[in-house]
Scaffold this active site. Structure first.
Site, PDB file in Angstrom:
ATOM      1  N   CYS A  70      57.710  83.057  28.516  1.00  0.00           N
ATOM      2  CA  CYS A  70      58.952  83.738  28.135  1.00  0.00           C
ATOM      3  C   CYS A  70      58.713  85.171  27.686  1.00  0.00           C
ATOM      4  O   CYS A  70      59.664  85.947  27.567  1.00  0.00           O
ATOM      5  CB  CYS A  70      59.646  82.952  27.032  1.00  0.00           C
ATOM      6  SG  CYS A  70      60.814  81.744  27.678  1.00  0.00           S
ATOM      7  N   LYS A 121      60.166  87.813  30.060  1.00  0.00           N
ATOM      8  CA  LYS A 121      61.605  87.974  30.275  1.00  0.00           C
ATOM      9  C   LYS A 121      62.031  89.420  30.039  1.00  0.00           C
ATOM     10  O   LYS A 121      61.369  90.171  29.323  1.00  0.00           O
ATOM     11  CB  LYS A 121      62.386  87.076  29.312  1.00  0.00           C
ATOM     12  CG  LYS A 121      62.426  85.614  29.697  1.00  0.00           C
ATOM     13  CD  LYS A 121      63.397  84.863  28.793  1.00  0.00           C
ATOM     14  CE  LYS A 121      63.561  83.426  29.227  1.00  0.00           C
ATOM     15  NZ  LYS A 121      64.552  82.706  28.402  1.00  0.00           N
ATOM     16  N   GLY A 127      77.405  82.344  27.414  1.00  0.00           N
ATOM     17  CA  GLY A 127      76.423  82.645  26.382  1.00  0.00           C
ATOM     18  C   GLY A 127      75.685  81.450  25.834  1.00  0.00           C
ATOM     19  O   GLY A 127      74.813  81.603  24.978  1.00  0.00           O
ATOM     20  N   ASP A 150      65.586  77.459  34.735  1.00  0.00           N
ATOM     21  CA  ASP A 150      64.599  78.299  34.040  1.00  0.00           C
ATOM     22  C   ASP A 150      63.316  78.329  34.857  1.00  0.00           C
ATOM     23  O   ASP A 150      63.036  77.409  35.626  1.00  0.00           O
ATOM     24  CB  ASP A 150      64.302  77.757  32.638  1.00  0.00           C
ATOM     25  CG  ASP A 150      64.028  78.876  31.635  1.00  0.00           C
ATOM     26  OD1 ASP A 150      63.493  79.929  32.047  1.00  0.00           O
ATOM     27  OD2 ASP A 150      64.354  78.692  30.450  1.00  0.00           O
ATOM     28  N   HIS A 160      62.204  74.270  46.465  1.00  0.00           N
ATOM     29  CA  HIS A 160      61.955  75.393  47.358  1.00  0.00           C
ATOM     30  C   HIS A 160      60.614  76.016  46.970  1.00  0.00           C
ATOM     31  O   HIS A 160      60.239  76.014  45.804  1.00  0.00           O
ATOM     32  CB  HIS A 160      63.075  76.435  47.224  1.00  0.00           C
ATOM     33  CG  HIS A 160      62.891  77.621  48.122  1.00  0.00           C
ATOM     34  ND1 HIS A 160      63.156  77.588  49.472  1.00  0.00           N
ATOM     35  CD2 HIS A 160      62.458  78.875  47.857  1.00  0.00           C
ATOM     36  CE1 HIS A 160      62.902  78.775  50.000  1.00  0.00           C
ATOM     37  NE2 HIS A 160      62.472  79.570  49.040  1.00  0.00           N
TER      38      HIS A 160
END
Length: 724
Positions: free
Chosen positions: A405, A408, A434, A452, A526
Site C-alpha cells: 500500500c 498507492k 467513499g 484491490d 486475468h
C-alpha cells in the site's frame, strides 16, 4: 532502449549454511541475469557456528553471530522462503517443505548442515535438545541463563558427547553459570573410554581447561534414556540435569535418507565439482556433503573455501559452461575457545594456548560476520545530465517506490477524481463512493463488491498472494460481509513459460488456500506481463446490513486488531536496513486471515480496515462520515517490533507525506506518532463499538490470540482526531 531481461531458470538454495550465505553475498555483487534465486531456510537468520561457544559463554549477543538471510537475500535480489526442507526428488526436480509446499528447480544446491538431535535415545525429544540446529539451543540457553541471573542459582547441566564441540560448549556454559551464580555443575557424558578420541593432540591441554572450568567428566558411560531428572545410564545411575544438551558430533539430517540420493553414512556424496554423484543439476556443500574425492572432517572452514567454487559452478551450469574442481586444504588452524576469553589452537600437530589466541579468533570471526552486517553499497546508475523540470523534485532522495500500500497514490488524488464524476443514480447501489466497498441490492439480498491489488514487496509469489488476499478481504470483513466469489488479476514480470507456470501455480494455490478457508471461491481472473509482479483480487460478499463508516456514535470505543508499522518496515527492508526477524514476524502476521476478528466485531457501529492511508486517514473517514471526532491514546496503539526504531532513524514510506497532509492530527510528536500516518498493508480492522460491549469484545478477541487493543474513543465535536 532498456530491455527487461526475462527470467528463464530457477536456482534454489536449500538451507542457509555458510557456503550459501557467501554465495548470496557474491551473487549480490555479480548476479547472473535471467536466473531467479530462491533460498529456503527454517528461519530468517542463519547462525555462524564459529561464534556459538562465545555466545553461550556470554561474550557475544545473539545478533553478533546471526546472518540476516532476509536482508542478505534482498541484497542478492533473491527470494526467501521460510520453511524446513523435508524432501527432495532429483528426478522431478522438486523440494518439499514441512508445510507441504513444493518448490520446483532447474538447478539446486543443498547446504542444510548437520544435527545433534538423538531421537534414538528414549526421552531425548521430551527432555533434551541438540546443540544443532543452533536456534533452539540458543533460545533454550538464553532462558536458562536468564533465570540463573534472576535467581542467583541454576540446576545442573549435562552434555552428551566428549568431542571438541561438546568440550567447548561445556566450558562455555560453565563459565557463564559461574559468572551468573558463582558456581556451576556441568558434566560431560562420553560413551568411549576417553574424551576427545578423535583429537588426541590437544587432549591434555583441554582436560586441564575442563578441570579449571569445574567441568566433570563421566567416561565409559552409555545412556539408556533421558528422564525428567537427567540422563539415565545403562548402569541405572542418573546424572542429575535440569538441562541436557546433545553434542555427539556430526549427525546427518534424517530426511536425506529418504531422497534416494547417494549417501555415505547419511551424508550426500559429491564429486570434485560439488555436484551430487550422478546428478548434473544438483549440488551439495558444507557439513551435509561427503567429498568423495577428498574426505574431510565436518568443519566450517571447508564450507567457506567451497563457496567461490560453488558460485562459479552454479553459474557455469546455468550458462552451459565447464565446471571447475574444488580442492580442499589438507589441514586448517583449529581455534577452540576455553570458556573465558582464552583459546587453544592446533595445526600440523602443534599446540598453542592463551588469551592472545582468543583475540585472534575474535578478530577472524568478527571479520567474517562484518561481510554480512556491512553489506556493500552497489553503485546506482547516474541520472541523465538534463532532466525535465520537476523530475528531481519527484525523485526526492531517490528512495524507490514502496511495495504494497506504500505505492498507492495519495487519498486526495483518487477522491478528487471520483468527485468530478456524475453522482450515482442507480437505485441498486446503496453506499457512496467513499466507503470501503460498494454495497449492491440484488433482489432481496445485499452484495458487497470490492477490488484491490498490491505491487510486490516480497520475491516469494506464494507469500505475496496470501498477504494480498488477506489485504483485499479486509474491505469485505470491514463491511460485516461474508466472502463469496473472487476474480484474480496477476501481472508477472517477463519470464519463460516454465517459470510463468510455476509462479502462477504458487500464486493461485496460496490464494485459493486463503479464500477457501474463509468460505470464498476463485471463479476466474486475468493475467498479463509487466515490469514487476502485481497481484490483485476483485471480491464479492453477502451481508444483511452492511457496516459502513457512517455509524460511529459519541462514546464508542475504538478497537484495533493489528499493530501498525508495515509501511516503515517494508520501506526499511527494501533499503536492506530492517531486521530480518522483525520482517519475517510481520509478514507472517500479515498473511493470517481476519475472519474470526470480523465475526466478533459484527456489532460495531462503524468499521474500516486500516490500509494505505494509515490509521489517521481511515479513522478520519469514519469521523467525517459520522460527524464526530476521535481521541487516540498513543501509548495503547500496538506497533510491530522494530517499527519505532526504523521510524526514529528517519525511514518513511513513500506515501507518508501524502497521508500526513490528508489527515492531520492534533498533538502528534515522536517516532511512534509518525506511525499513525504509516500506510498499512493487510492492516487491522478498526471498529467503533458500543462502550458497554467493548470489554467482552476485547476479551473474545484476545482469547483467540489476536493482538486487539482499545486505542481511543469517539467524541463529540468536529471530525478531527486528537492524540492524547
Amino acid at each position: 532502449m532498456h530491455v527487461q531481461i526475462p527470467l528463464t531458470r530457477d536456482l534454489v538454495l536449500i538451507g542457509g549454511g555458510h557456503s550459501h550465505a557467501l554465495l548470496l553475498l557474491k551473487w549480490g555483487m555479480r548476479p547472473l541475469p535471467g536466473t531467479r534465486v530462491t533460498v529456503i531456510n527454517p528461519g530468517p537468520t542463519a547462525p555462524y557456528s564459529g561464534m556459538l561457544p562465545g555466545h553461550i559463554a556470554g561474550h557475544y549477543t545473539r545478533e553478533d553471530l546471526e546472518i540476516d538471510l532476509v536482508r542478505l537475500a534482498r541484497f542478492a535480489g533473491a527470494r526467501v522462503i521460510l520453511g524446513r526442507a523435508v524432501g527432495l526428488d532429483a528426478q522431478t526436480k522438486t523440494v518439499t517443505l514441512d508445510d507441504g509446499r513444493v518448490i520446483e528447480y532447474d538447478v539446486a544446491s543443498v547446504d542444510v548442515g548437520i544435527t545433534s538431535e538423538l531421537p534414538q535415545i528414549p526421552g531425548f525429544s521430551q527432555y533434551a535438545i541438540g546443540a544443532k540446529p543452533l536456534d533452539r539451543y540458543a533460545e533454550c540457553w538464553a532462558d536458562f541463563i536468564a533465570t540463573a541471573h534472576q535467581t542467583g542459582q541454576a540446576g545442573p547441566v549435562a552434555v552428551i558427547g566428549g568431542g571438541v564441540a561438546g568440550v567447548e560448549l561445556a566450558m562455555a556454559m560453565s563459565f557463564a553459570l559461574r559468572r551468573a551464580t558463582g558456581a556451576s555443575d556441568v558434566t560431560v557424558i562420553e560413551a568411549a573410554a576417553t574424551i576427545l578420541s578423535a583429537d588426541p593432540k590437544p587432549r591434555e591441554k583441554l582436560l586441564q581447561s575442563l578441570e579449571e572450568n569445574g567441568v566433570k567428566i563421566c567416561k565409559s558411560s552409555v545412556i539408556s534414556e533421558i528422564t525428567p531428572d537427567g540422563p539415565k545410564l545403562t548402569t541405572g545411575q542418573i546424572i542429575p540435569a535440569s538441562l541436557t544438551i546433545g553434542v555427539t558430533g556430526a549427525l546427518p539430517q534424517a530426511w536425506l535418507a529418504q531422497t534416494g540420493l547417494p549417501l555415505t553414512d547419511g551424508f550426500i556424496n559429491v564429486e570434485k565439482t560439488l555436484q551430487v554423484q550422478g546428478q548434473d543439476d544438483l549440488f551439495a556443500v558444507g557439513d551435509c556433503a561427503h567429498l568423495m574425492h577428498a574426505p574431510r572432517p565436518k568443519a566450517g572452514v571447508y564450507a567457506v573455501r567451497a563457496a567461490p567454487v560453488l558460485y562459479d559452478n552454479l553459474c557455469a551450469r546455468l550458462t552451459g559452461q565447464d565446471l571447475r574442481p574444488f580442492r580442499p586444504q589438507k589441514d586448517y588452524l583449529k581455534l577452540i575457545s576455553l570458556g573465558q576469553t582464552s583459546a587453544l589452537a592446533e595445526k600440523w600437530g602443534r599446540i598453542w594456548q592463551g588469551p592472545w589466541l582468543w583475540r585472534l579468533k575474535d578478530r577472524i570471526d568478527r571479520k567474517f560476520m562484518r561481510m554480512f552486517h556491512d553489506l556493500p553499497q552497489m553503485p546506482q546508475p547516474d541520472l541523465p545530465p538534463v532532466l525535465t523540470q520537476g523530475v528531481r523534485d519527484e525523485l526526492g532522495d531517490g528512495q524507490p517506490i514502496c511495495g504494497g500500500c506504500g505505492s498507492k497514490v495519495g487519498a486526495g488524488t483518487l477522491s478528487g477524481a471520483l468527485a468530478s464524476l456524475p453522482a450515482p443514480t442507480r437505485a441498486d447501489v446503496i453506499t457512496g463512493r467513499g466507503d470501503d466497498a460498494a454495497v449492491l441490492r440484488i433482489r432481496s439480498q445485499h452484495q458487497v463488491l470490492t477490488t484491490d491489488h498490491l505491487k510486490a514487496f516480497t520475491e516469494d509469489p506464494a507469500l505475496m498472494a496470501r498477504i494480498t488476499a488477506v489485504h483485499a478481504l479486509g474491505d469485505i470483513w470491514a463491511m460485516g460481509a461474508k466472502p463469496q466469489a473472487v476474480l484474480a488479476s496477476v501481472i508477472l514480470p517477463r519470464m519463460s513459460p516454465a517459470l510463468q507456470a510455476r509462479t502462477m501455480r504458487d500464486i493461485m494455490g496460496a490464494a485459493s488456500d486463503v479464500f477457501t478457508s474463509v468460505g470464498a471461491e476463485i471463479v476466474g481472473g486475468h493475467s498479463t506481463q509487466g515490469p514487476e509482479m502485481t497481484i490483485g483480487y476483485t471480491i464479492t460478499g453477502l451481508v444483511d446490513q452492511a457496516i459502513t463508516h457512517a455509524g460511529a456514535q459519541v462514546g464508542d470505543v475504538l478497537i484495533l486488531t493489528r499493530p501498525l508499522g508495515t509501511g516503515v518496515l517494508l520501506a526499511a527492508e527494501m533499503q536492506a536496513r530492517a531486521n530480518g526477524r522483525h520482517v519475517a514476524k510481520m509478514l507472517a502476521a500479515m498473511a493470517e486471515p481476519q475472519d474470526k476478528a470480523a465475526r466478533i466485531l459484527h456489532m460495531a457501529h462503524a468499521m474500516t480496515d486500516v490500509t494505505g492511508f494509515g490509521l489517521a486517514g481511515h479513522l478520519q473517514a469514519i469521523c467525517q462520515a459520522s460527524g464526530v471526532g476521535a481521541d487516540l491514546d498513543l501509548s495503547h496503539i500496538p506497533v510491530y517490533e522494530g517499527a519505532i526504531d526504523m521510524s526514529q532513524s528517519g525511514i518513511k514510506s513513500t506515501l507518508y507525506n501524502a497521508n500526513l497532509m490528508n489527515a492531520p492530527i492534533i498533538g502528534l510528536h515522536g517516532p511512534k506518532a509518525a506511525l499513525l500516518h504509516d500506510p498499512q498493508t493487510a492492516g487491522g480492522l478498526l471498529a467503533a463499538v458500543p462502550a458497554a460491549h467493548a470489554p467482552q469484545i476485547l476479551a473474545d478477541l484476545q482469547q483467540l490470540g489476536l493482538p486487539a487493543t482499545q486505542i481511543g474513543r469517539i467524541v463529540e465535536g468536529p471530525p478531527m482526531i486528537r492524540c492524547l
